[in-house]
Motif scaffolding. Structure first.
Motif, PDB file in Angstrom:
ATOM      1  N   GLU A  76       0.832  -1.208   0.000  1.00 36.59           N
ATOM      2  CA  GLU A  76       0.000   0.000   0.000  1.00 36.59           C
ATOM      3  C   GLU A  76       0.865   1.256   0.000  1.00 36.59           C
ATOM      4  OE1 GLU A  76      -2.277   1.793   3.583  1.00 36.59           O
ATOM      5  OE2 GLU A  76      -3.626   0.314   2.699  1.00 36.59           O
ATOM      6  N   ASP A  77       1.911   1.267   0.817  1.00 37.00           N
ATOM      7  CA  ASP A  77       2.812   2.423   0.883  1.00 37.00           C
ATOM      8  C   ASP A  77       3.561   2.633  -0.425  1.00 37.00           C
ATOM      9  OD1 ASP A  77       4.549   4.392   2.621  1.00 37.00           O
ATOM     10  OD2 ASP A  77       5.972   3.109   1.551  1.00 37.00           O
ATOM     11  N   ARG A  78       4.073   1.547  -1.026  1.00 39.24           N
ATOM     12  CA  ARG A  78       4.852   1.689  -2.260  1.00 39.24           C
ATOM     13  C   ARG A  78       3.979   2.172  -3.417  1.00 39.24           C
ATOM     14  NH1 ARG A  78       7.202   0.978   1.705  1.00 39.24           N
ATOM     15  NH2 ARG A  78       8.937  -0.452   2.080  1.00 39.24           N
ATOM     16  N   LEU A  79       2.754   1.697  -3.501  1.00 39.03           N
ATOM     17  CA  LEU A  79       1.848   2.163  -4.558  1.00 39.03           C
ATOM     18  C   LEU A  79       1.574   3.654  -4.407  1.00 39.03           C
ATOM     19  CD1 LEU A  79      -0.740  -0.783  -4.686  1.00 39.03           C
ATOM     20  CD2 LEU A  79       0.818  -0.091  -6.525  1.00 39.03           C
ATOM     21  N   ALA A  80       1.349   4.087  -3.161  1.00 40.62           N
ATOM     22  CA  ALA A  80       1.088   5.510  -2.927  1.00 40.62           C
ATOM     23  C   ALA A  80       2.308   6.358  -3.267  1.00 40.62           C
ATOM     24  CB  ALA A  80       0.671   5.726  -1.475  1.00 40.62           C
ATOM     25  N   GLU A  81       3.510   5.892  -2.918  1.00 39.04           N
ATOM     26  CA  GLU A  81       4.730   6.649  -3.205  1.00 39.04           C
ATOM     27  C   GLU A  81       5.009   6.700  -4.697  1.00 39.04           C
ATOM     28  OE1 GLU A  81       8.236   8.861  -2.213  1.00 39.04           O
ATOM     29  OE2 GLU A  81       6.313   8.456  -1.236  1.00 39.04           O
ATOM     30  N   LEU A  82       4.728   5.610  -5.396  1.00 38.65           N
ATOM     31  CA  LEU A  82       4.937   5.600  -6.851  1.00 38.65           C
ATOM     32  C   LEU A  82       4.016   6.583  -7.563  1.00 38.65           C
ATOM     33  CD1 LEU A  82       5.485   1.797  -7.519  1.00 38.65           C
ATOM     34  CD2 LEU A  82       7.048   3.647  -8.196  1.00 38.65           C
ATOM     35  N   GLU A  83       2.826   6.768  -7.023  1.00 37.99           N
ATOM     36  CA  GLU A  83       1.904   7.726  -7.639  1.00 37.99           C
ATOM     37  C   GLU A  83       2.474   9.140  -7.615  1.00 37.99           C
ATOM     38  OE1 GLU A  83      -0.742   7.234  -9.269  1.00 37.99           O
ATOM     39  OE2 GLU A  83      -1.164   5.136  -8.851  1.00 37.99           O
ATOM     40  N   ASN A  84       3.359   9.418  -6.651  1.00 32.83           N
ATOM     41  CA  ASN A  84       3.967  10.746  -6.545  1.00 32.83           C
ATOM     42  C   ASN A  84       5.224  10.892  -7.390  1.00 32.83           C
ATOM     43  OD1 ASN A  84       2.007  11.507  -4.636  1.00 32.83           O
ATOM     44  ND2 ASN A  84       3.199  10.611  -2.957  1.00 32.83           N
ATOM     45  N   CYS A  85       5.695   9.782  -7.978  1.00 35.58           N
ATOM     46  CA  CYS A  85       6.887   9.824  -8.817  1.00 35.58           C
ATOM     47  C   CYS A  85       6.510  10.151 -10.254  1.00 35.58           C
ATOM     48  CB  CYS A  85       7.618   8.479  -8.785  1.00 35.58           C
ATOM     49  SG  CYS A  85       8.357   8.090  -7.194  1.00 35.58           S
ATOM     50  N   ARG A  97      12.462   5.736  -8.621  1.00 33.33           N
ATOM     51  CA  ARG A  97      11.245   5.062  -9.081  1.00 33.33           C
ATOM     52  C   ARG A  97      11.515   3.580  -9.334  1.00 33.33           C
ATOM     53  NH1 ARG A  97       9.080   4.512 -14.468  1.00 33.33           N
ATOM     54  NH2 ARG A  97       6.798   4.240 -14.469  1.00 33.33           N
ATOM     55  N   ASP A  98      12.666   3.274  -9.902  1.00 34.33           N
ATOM     56  CA  ASP A  98      12.997   1.868 -10.140  1.00 34.33           C
ATOM     57  C   ASP A  98      13.194   1.115  -8.832  1.00 34.33           C
ATOM     58  OD1 ASP A  98      12.808   2.150 -12.831  1.00 34.33           O
ATOM     59  OD2 ASP A  98      14.962   2.337 -13.194  1.00 34.33           O
ATOM     60  N   MET A  99      13.788   1.777  -7.858  1.00 37.63           N
ATOM     61  CA  MET A  99      13.958   1.134  -6.553  1.00 37.63           C
ATOM     62  C   MET A  99      12.597   0.823  -5.919  1.00 37.63           C
ATOM     63  SD  MET A  99      17.107   3.445  -5.035  1.00 37.63           S
ATOM     64  CE  MET A  99      17.123   2.647  -3.432  1.00 37.63           C
ATOM     65  N   LEU A 100      11.661   1.761  -6.022  1.00 39.82           N
ATOM     66  CA  LEU A 100      10.325   1.529  -5.484  1.00 39.82           C
ATOM     67  C   LEU A 100       9.614   0.405  -6.228  1.00 39.82           C
ATOM     68  CD1 LEU A 100       9.114   5.216  -4.961  1.00 39.82           C
ATOM     69  CD2 LEU A 100       9.632   3.554  -3.165  1.00 39.82           C
ATOM     70  N   LEU A 101       9.765   0.387  -7.564  1.00 44.50           N
ATOM     71  CA  LEU A 101       9.136  -0.669  -8.358  1.00 44.50           C
ATOM     72  C   LEU A 101       9.708  -2.038  -7.997  1.00 44.50           C
ATOM     73  CD1 LEU A 101       8.856   0.940 -11.922  1.00 44.50           C
ATOM     74  CD2 LEU A 101       6.966   0.104 -10.512  1.00 44.50           C
TER      75      LEU A 101
END
Length: 684
Positions: free
Chosen positions: A248-257, A314-318
């Motif tokens: 849930e956290d990673r999806l939300a953070e990716l939306e901001n990238c 972004r790649d690290m989050l993905l």
């Protein structure tokens, strides 16, 4: 409403079975000529449980505890009967030791220690005036209690039995359904307070499975699930909570990238949601899960990328998101496999994956607060010692009864969050029981001429008492009636109209419970905020130990931290807002898990990587080792710089698997410790 009606119906059935067991125990005790058959009646109620397996296990635990307590009384009373002060100290120390051990067990087996503690007082304190008969007294009490145990075990186990297995299977299905629902919501990006509350309840659910599994070996079901399989399911469920919240956290953070979540990844997340909703419970779950795991691995950036390629946040989050997505699918698959294995009538494994899961299962750790257990023990010792001092100094004939009841109250309720309130409810029940016993003894019982009539006139009072004992919210009141009614009403071998001794005994009982209420307010009361602080400090201490490589493996770590979250949750129903401590505990759980995995990765890393991991984990350990509940301290920025330096080194690693693992763990550590920090590389 349906749940309330069902709970009332269950309490009524429980009360009926308790009454039948009590009358059976009373009849047998009378027939064989025991002089205090009310102990058989009391015992049949004390070990009564709605579940048949729980009754049998509690019966075994009570019998063992009774024998231990009787042995202690036989040893202590003759040895110190000429020294009342020393005997008082010995009995109080024994009860304190037993309470300490009971609070460190935290399973139904703790009943052994509780019984061993207050049985010694039940036998020892009244025997002070007749020490020569201590052995005979101990034998009689054991016989009376054994009759109560056997009667309750027979009735609860044979008459409309509710098996532990049935309840366990129902709870597993409900837990998996709840976990699937909030996992789907997490994958949809829902960030609602409702989800936080539902996810936290998983901690209580897992603890409930643990308590039920203790009773499984005693259950009356024809085919019993293996306890080890239930433990493996608990391990799998423990992993779901951090995985869902991390995704849930990673999806939300990716939306901001810039670029957001790539379309192929979003499509995979959608398919995982559909699989959890419709495919995880199907028999072909293993076949359908493998393509999802393989696709998540194929979509991982950086895994096949050359080390020279620039490292992008972004790649690290993905990479972190997709790896956790793989783990989520695998964990849900394993949980459903274990659920089906528990339901299977055969001991054969339903899948080659099951033996692998069972091999990795170990004894489940529980949070132990030794200081709090010692405090409870010392408070009980002080209660008994002060009470006996008053008894000896005043030469009060019934003072021993007051001390005895005070000790029992401390033993039963010293482990409660608010023992004074629980003992207050017990005092209310005891008062009701004492008043009813006097009315019965002088208006009803003199007219009773046979056993059937006696059972009929006792039925209203005992049935009401059983219903109260069958509900958690009124259990303390019912227990008070149990202590105040059967003994005082005169359930002896013959009816004796002795108002003076009966009234004096009632006064002693009332004073004893009141004295226990006073002493627990001084020695045992612990506020919810203090409990939160103690649990938080224990978690921080273990995070620091895990960062230094001195904590349990990942599964045991998650189980221990989840147990602490479960201990925080009951305050939610008492008007206390534990949101921040609970959220912190869940965050600490993720940080400690990642820190331990990084420490393991260090062993196979390059020299430069090992040095940077050691520096990073050293900073994490120091930070958590110095945290205090009274002061909110953010993590030092030096730790953030260490994480970023380590990430840059791992990004250049020539070994793809090591590069992947290092970046996944460092990304998790960065997001958990510094959620508001600028993206990696943004400051440069």
């Amino acid at each position: 409403m349906k749940a309330l009606i069902r709970a009332d119906a269950d309490a009524v059935l429980f009360s009926l079975k308790c009454f039948v067991a009590a009358m059976l125990a009373y009849y047998i005790a009378l027939r064989i000529g025991l002089n205090r058959p009310f102990w058989a009646v009391v015992t049949s109620y004390i070990i009564g449980q709605p579940l048949a397996g729980a009754v049998l296990s509690k019966a075994v635990f009570r019998l063992i505890g009774t024998v231990l307590g009787a042995t202690a009384a036989v040893v202590l009373v003759p040895a110190f009967v000429n020294e009342p002060a020393v005997l008082t100290l010995a009995l109080s120390l024994w009860l304190g030791l037993c309470i300490y051990l009971a609070q460190l067990d935290r399973t139904p087996r703790a009943y052994i220690f509780l019984l061993a503690g207050y049985t010694a007082s039940i036998i020892g304190i009244p025997s002070v005036e007749a020490p020569g008969a201590i052995f005979d007294t101990a034998i009689l009490r054991v016989q009376e209690i054994t009759i109560g145990i056997l009667s309750a075990s027979l009735i609860h186990g044979a008459v409309f039995p509710r098996t532990v297995t049935t309840v366990l299977l129902r709870r597993i299905d409900a837990i998996l359904a709840d976990a699937g629902r909030w996992s789907i919501d997490s994958l949809a990006g829902a960030r609602e307070a409702r989800l936080d509350i539902e996810r936290r309840k998983l901690a209580v659910d897992v603890a409930e499975l643990h308590q039920l599994s203790v009773h499984l070996p005693f259950d009356t079901e024809r085919i019993l699930p293996r306890v080890r399989t239930v433990r493996a399911l608990q391990d799998a469920l423990s992993m779901l909570l951090p995985l869902a919240s991390t995704i849930e956290d990673r999806l939300a953070e990716l939306e901001n990238c810039p670029g957001g979540v790539p379309d192929p990844v979003a499509a995979l997340v959608a398919r995982v949601r559909v699989w959890i909703e419709a495919g995880a419970a199907r028999p072909d779950r293993e076949t359908t899960a493998e393509p999802l795991i393989a696709e998540a691995r194929a979509l991982e950036p950086l895994a096949q990328q050359a080390p020279e390629t620039g490292l992008v946040w972004r790649d690290m989050l993905l990479l972190n998101l997709l790896s956790r997505l793989e783990e989520l699918v695998a964990t849900i698959r394993d949980a459903h496999l274990l659920r089906d294995q528990i339901r299977s009538p055969s001991i054969r494994s339903i899948s080659p994956r099951v033996p692998e899961l069972l091999r990795s299962t170990s004894r489940r750790p529980l949070h132990l607060d030794r200081a709090l257990a010692l405090r409870s023990a010392m408070g009980t010792i002080a209660t008994i010692a002060l009470g006996c001092t008053f008894w000896i100094a005043t030469a009060w004939k019934d003072g021993g009864g007051a001390v005895l009841i005070a000790g029992i109250a401390c033993a039963l309720f010293s482990g409660f969050d608010n023992p004074r309130a629980a003992i207050g409810k017990m005092q209310l029940g005891s008062t009701i029981g004492l008043v009813a016993s006097i009315l019965y003894a002088y208006t009803v019982l003199p007219r009773v001429t046979d056993f059937v009539t006696l059972a009929a006139v006792l039925a209203p009072m005992l049935l009401i008492m059983g219903v109260l004992m069958g509900k958690p919210q009124t259990m303390a009141v019912g227990t008070g009636i149990l202590i105040g009614f059967p003994q005082t009403v005169g359930l002896y071998a013959t009816y004796e109209a002795a108002f003076g001794p009966q009234f004096n005994g009632a006064i002693a009982q009332f004073i004893g419970i009141g004295f226990a209420m006073s002493t627990v307010g001084l020695f045992l009361a612990v506020g919810a905020e203090d409990r939160f602080a103690r649990l938080a400090k224990a978690g921080w201490r273990d995070v620091a130990r895990r960062a230094r490589g001195r904590a349990p493996d990942g599964a045991r770590w998650m189980a221990l931290m989840l147990d602490r979250v479960g201990l925080m949750l009951p305050a939610m129903g008492k008007g206390i807002d534990p949101g921040k401590p609970l959220l912190d505990a869940l965050l600490d759980m993720r940080i400690g898990f990642v820190a331990g995995e990084l420490d393991l990765l260090k062993r196979g890393a390059t020299e430069e990587e090992r040095a940077l991991i050691a520096e990073t984990l050293g900073g994490v350990g120091t930070y958590f080792g110095h945290l205090r509940p009274s002061k909110s301290t953010p993590p030092p920025l030096e730790v953030l710089a260490d994480i970023d330096r380590a990430a840059a080194v791992f990004a250049r690693d020539e070994v793809p698997a090591r590069r992947r693992d290092g970046l996944i763990l460092l990304t998790s550590l960065r997001r958990n410790l510094f959620p508001a920090a600028l993206p990696y590389g943004a400051a440069a």
